[in-house]
Motif scaffolding. Structure first.
Motif, PDB file in Angstrom:
ATOM      1  N   LYS A 278      -5.654  -4.239   1.154  1.00 60.41           N
ATOM      2  CA  LYS A 278      -5.344  -2.988   0.463  1.00 60.41           C
ATOM      3  C   LYS A 278      -6.229  -1.827   0.904  1.00 60.41           C
ATOM      4  CE  LYS A 278      -8.173  -4.158  -3.544  1.00 60.41           C
ATOM      5  NZ  LYS A 278      -8.137  -4.453  -4.964  1.00 60.41           N
TER       6      LYS A 278
ATOM      7  N   ASN B 267      -3.010   0.699  -3.823  1.00 55.78           N
ATOM      8  CA  ASN B 267      -2.110  -0.441  -3.699  1.00 55.78           C
ATOM      9  C   ASN B 267      -1.228  -0.534  -4.927  1.00 55.78           C
ATOM     10  OD1 ASN B 267      -4.400  -1.416  -5.232  1.00 55.78           O
ATOM     11  ND2 ASN B 267      -3.548  -3.453  -4.992  1.00 55.78           N
TER      12      ASN B 267
ATOM     13  N   VAL C  87       0.855  -1.183   0.000  1.00 57.54           N
ATOM     14  CA  VAL C  87       0.000   0.000   0.000  1.00 57.54           C
ATOM     15  C   VAL C  87       0.895   1.238   0.000  1.00 57.54           C
ATOM     16  CG1 VAL C  87      -1.749   1.301   1.284  1.00 57.54           C
ATOM     17  CG2 VAL C  87      -1.880  -1.192   1.187  1.00 57.54           C
TER      18      VAL C  87
END
Length: 116
Positions: free
Chosen positions: A99, A64, A49
């Motif tokens: 994410k 992400n 991330v």
């Protein structure tokens, strides 16, 4: 801005370009090469991330990071492009299991220095 060398992913190299557009937004273009897959880390994770520290709005998850191999190259290439209304002062990448996390975990794999 260049990412600093990392003990977690020592082969990885990358940079972030930030450009202010006509609407006073910031276009962010991040590129990294040789970033090993997140499942190879210790402990293994599901994704990377990208976080942006901002001038006035704290730390924000800006997306992400996917990694792919080039057709004629074995280099792992990762990139992220986005636009934000917030002025960035630093970027960093964490390894995460999800994410959609709202706060960065403590497994930071790459970071830039602060800038104005």
């Amino acid at each position: 801005m260049r990412f600093e060398t990392s003990r977690e992913v020592p082969a990885a190299e990358g940079a972030v370009k930030v450009k202010k557009d006509d609407n006073n937004n910031y276009k962010v273009n991040l590129k990294i090469i040789r970033l090993s897959p997140s499942e190879r880390l210790s402990p293994p994770k599901n994704t990377y991330v990208v976080w942006m520290d901002t001038d006035l709005n704290g730390t924000i998850n800006i997306g992400n990071l996917g990694t792919s191999k080039g057709l004629f190259s074995k280099k792992l290439k990762s990139s992220l492009e986005t636009v934000t209304p917030y002025q960035p002062v630093r970027f960093f990448i964490t390894a995460e299991n999800d994410k959609r996390v709202e706060y960065p975990g403590n497994q930071i794999v790459l970071r830039t220095r602060y800038y104005n």
